[in-house]
Design an enzyme around this catalytic site. Structure first.
Site, PDB file in Angstrom:
ATOM      1  N   THR A 138     110.771  17.454 -36.506  1.00 12.14           N
ATOM      2  CA  THR A 138     109.448  17.537 -36.311  1.00 12.14           C
ATOM      3  C   THR A 138     108.273  18.663 -35.997  1.00 12.14           C
ATOM      4  O   THR A 138     107.618  18.739 -36.530  1.00 12.14           O
ATOM      5  CB  THR A 138     109.296  16.369 -35.485  1.00 12.14           C
ATOM      6  OG1 THR A 138     110.238  15.095 -35.497  1.00 12.14           O
ATOM      7  CG2 THR A 138     108.134  15.623 -34.958  1.00 12.14           C
ATOM      8  N   THR A 139     109.172  19.132 -34.704  1.00 10.40           N
ATOM      9  CA  THR A 139     108.474  20.521 -34.956  1.00 10.40           C
ATOM     10  C   THR A 139     108.422  21.473 -35.571  1.00 10.40           C
ATOM     11  O   THR A 139     107.490  22.441 -35.847  1.00 10.40           O
ATOM     12  CB  THR A 139     109.233  21.220 -33.654  1.00 10.40           C
ATOM     13  OG1 THR A 139     109.719  20.251 -32.293  1.00 10.40           O
ATOM     14  CG2 THR A 139     109.237  22.212 -32.908  1.00 10.40           C
ATOM     15  N   TYR A 189     106.704   4.595 -39.700  1.00 16.43           N
ATOM     16  CA  TYR A 189     105.572   3.455 -40.362  1.00 16.43           C
ATOM     17  C   TYR A 189     106.308   2.262 -40.578  1.00 16.43           C
ATOM     18  O   TYR A 189     104.955   0.984 -40.510  1.00 16.43           O
ATOM     19  CB  TYR A 189     105.199   4.824 -41.009  1.00 16.43           C
ATOM     20  CG  TYR A 189     103.780   3.514 -41.247  1.00 16.43           C
ATOM     21  CD1 TYR A 189     102.368   3.697 -41.485  1.00 16.43           C
ATOM     22  CD2 TYR A 189     103.339   2.928 -43.735  1.00 16.43           C
ATOM     23  CE1 TYR A 189     101.935   2.903 -41.245  1.00 16.43           C
ATOM     24  CE2 TYR A 189     102.397   2.503 -43.850  1.00 16.43           C
ATOM     25  CZ  TYR A 189     100.924   2.895 -43.037  1.00 16.43           C
ATOM     26  OH  TYR A 189     100.374   1.775 -43.348  1.00 16.43           O
ATOM     27  N   TYR A 207     118.624  10.492 -35.257  1.00 17.93           N
ATOM     28  CA  TYR A 207     117.386  10.747 -34.690  1.00 17.93           C
ATOM     29  C   TYR A 207     116.426   9.325 -34.000  1.00 17.93           C
ATOM     30  O   TYR A 207     115.645   8.660 -34.845  1.00 17.93           O
ATOM     31  CB  TYR A 207     116.487  12.073 -35.334  1.00 17.93           C
ATOM     32  CG  TYR A 207     114.890  12.545 -34.671  1.00 17.93           C
ATOM     33  CD1 TYR A 207     114.771  12.320 -33.710  1.00 17.93           C
ATOM     34  CD2 TYR A 207     114.440  12.974 -35.339  1.00 17.93           C
ATOM     35  CE1 TYR A 207     113.968  12.498 -32.391  1.00 17.93           C
ATOM     36  CE2 TYR A 207     112.755  13.569 -34.901  1.00 17.93           C
ATOM     37  CZ  TYR A 207     113.426  13.568 -33.741  1.00 17.93           C
ATOM     38  OH  TYR A 207     111.971  14.395 -32.633  1.00 17.93           O
ATOM     39  N   ARG A 219     106.704   8.136 -31.973  1.00 17.28           N
ATOM     40  CA  ARG A 219     107.010   8.531 -33.123  1.00 17.28           C
ATOM     41  C   ARG A 219     106.719   7.573 -34.310  1.00 17.28           C
ATOM     42  O   ARG A 219     105.878   7.206 -35.128  1.00 17.28           O
ATOM     43  CB  ARG A 219     107.725   9.465 -33.705  1.00 17.28           C
ATOM     44  CG  ARG A 219     106.652  11.709 -32.676  1.00 17.28           C
ATOM     45  CD  ARG A 219     107.531  13.053 -33.118  1.00 17.28           C
ATOM     46  NE  ARG A 219     106.666  13.658 -32.510  1.00 17.28           N
ATOM     47  CZ  ARG A 219     105.555  14.628 -32.962  1.00 17.28           C
ATOM     48  NH1 ARG A 219     104.809  14.081 -34.100  1.00 17.28           N
ATOM     49  NH2 ARG A 219     105.283  15.131 -32.393  1.00 17.28           N
ATOM     50  N   LYS A 272     120.293  11.982 -32.321  1.00 23.53           N
ATOM     51  CA  LYS A 272     119.162  13.287 -31.492  1.00 23.53           C
ATOM     52  C   LYS A 272     118.137  11.863 -30.882  1.00 23.53           C
ATOM     53  O   LYS A 272     118.026  11.409 -30.898  1.00 23.53           O
ATOM     54  CB  LYS A 272     118.190  13.989 -31.944  1.00 23.53           C
ATOM     55  CG  LYS A 272     117.155  14.822 -31.143  1.00 23.53           C
ATOM     56  CD  LYS A 272     116.302  15.071 -32.257  1.00 23.53           C
ATOM     57  CE  LYS A 272     115.034  15.872 -31.219  1.00 23.53           C
ATOM     58  NZ  LYS A 272     113.928  17.032 -31.991  1.00 23.53           N
ATOM     59  N   ILE A 316     118.070  18.470 -28.569  1.00 26.08           N
ATOM     60  CA  ILE A 316     117.410  20.034 -29.265  1.00 26.08           C
ATOM     61  C   ILE A 316     115.619  19.991 -29.272  1.00 26.08           C
ATOM     62  O   ILE A 316     115.157  19.301 -28.264  1.00 26.08           O
ATOM     63  CB  ILE A 316     117.648  19.009 -31.261  1.00 26.08           C
ATOM     64  CG1 ILE A 316     119.287  18.707 -31.140  1.00 26.08           C
ATOM     65  CG2 ILE A 316     116.208  19.765 -31.500  1.00 26.08           C
ATOM     66  CD1 ILE A 316     118.728  18.119 -32.716  1.00 26.08           C
TER      67      ILE A 316
END
Length: 293
Positions: free
Chosen positions: A45-46, A108, A134, A139, A162, A204
């Site tokens: 994501t980052t 989504y 993850y 999100r 994660k 992470i």
């Protein structure tokens, strides 16, 4: 699988004029390794995976593996909300030589728990590479429940998760329900220290983009049971941790890195915008407190 214990940086993807800044990315990786980070996670994501093109995504993973050259583990972000795309990214990461992959709960689509299970099962069966799940419900909208994680943990190459739910109750349930060797890494800087103390194996991290050394030292102290040292570093880093999400990530991390002259351009890709003035003020104050400015 102790190679996957410790502090891993969810590394940003620097851009110049809207394109991936490959030299900037290489320089950032070298800074991370020199500072003592335990591992790197490109295209999470980052790393703005959601706005990288297919070819860019694959190239960033390839470049990370080439640059790291075996010095620390590379866990490549390969998640997608399309199972076939997730398989394609995972195949590419394996071909590039990544040590493991990180695959996010499909966002989504709002799948059921069974849909989440079948998605990860399909990816794991298609590509033989160690996989971290993850879970980041803030999100993805959907929270992968501990019972689903425990089902998935029975699949040989699914070795960990994660967990970015922000709940130590859920973290504890995942650890309690899964095999002893299943690796839980915190997905939130704020919860990384307490997560280790309830049985997690590391983090992470976003803030480690800027301060890989202190974050690695904090996790090492926690893993060694040195509560006083881990606490000291946790509270030292805490104001900067808060800045990382004062406006949409990874804009604050990129801005901090630019202020430190580690990357040349702090620009994220739309729809993420640069930090606003209040966030910039908070960021500079936290950095000044840490003698980074």
């Amino acid at each position: 699988m102790k190679q996957f214990h410790g502090a891993f940086t969810a590394i940003v993807t620097p851009f110049i004029d809207g394109q991936v800044d490959e030299q900037g990315f290489v320089d950032l990786i070298e800074y991370q390794i020199k500072s003592g980070i335990h591992g790197l996670v490109p295209c999470g994501t980052t790393g703005e995976s959601a706005t990288l093109g297919f070819d860019e995504h694959k190239r960033v993973v390839e470049l990370a593996v080439e640059t790291v050259a075996g010095r620390v583990p590379v866990i490549a972000g390969t998640g997608a909300n399309n199972t076939l795309e997730a398989i394609e990214f995972t195949e590419s990461a394996k071909e590039s030589g990544a040590d493991a992959v990180l695959s996010v709960v499909p966002y989504y689509n709002k799948p059921s728990q069974e849909g989440i299970y079948q998605h990860f099962k399909a990816v794991a069966e298609a590509v033989d590479i160690p996989m971290f799940l993850y879970n980041v419900p803030g999100r993805t909208v959907i929270n992968m429940l501990p019972e689903t994680v425990a089902r998935l943990a029975k699949i040989d190459n699914i070795i960990g998760i994660k967990e970015a739910c922000g709940s130590l109750e859920q973290v504890s349930d995942v650890i309690r329900m899964c095999p002893k060797d299943f690796i839980l890494l915190s997905g939130d800087d704020f919860t990384s220290m307490p997560t280790v103390f309830v049985g997690g194996k590391g983090v992470i991290s976003v803030v480690s983009n800027m301060l890989p050394g202190p974050m690695a030292q904090m996790v090492e102290a926690a893993l060694d049971g040195d509560i006083a040292r881990a606490n000291e570093l946790h509270y030292k880093l805490f104001p900067l941790m808060k800045c990382m999400f004062a406006c949409p990530s990874p804009a604050p991390a990129k801005q901090g890195l630019q202020l430190m002259n580690i990357i040349r351009d702090a620009s994220p890709r739309l729809p993420i915008t640069p930090v606003d003035e209040p966030t910039m003020a908070k960021l500079k104050a936290a950095m000044t407190q840490l003698e980074l400015l």
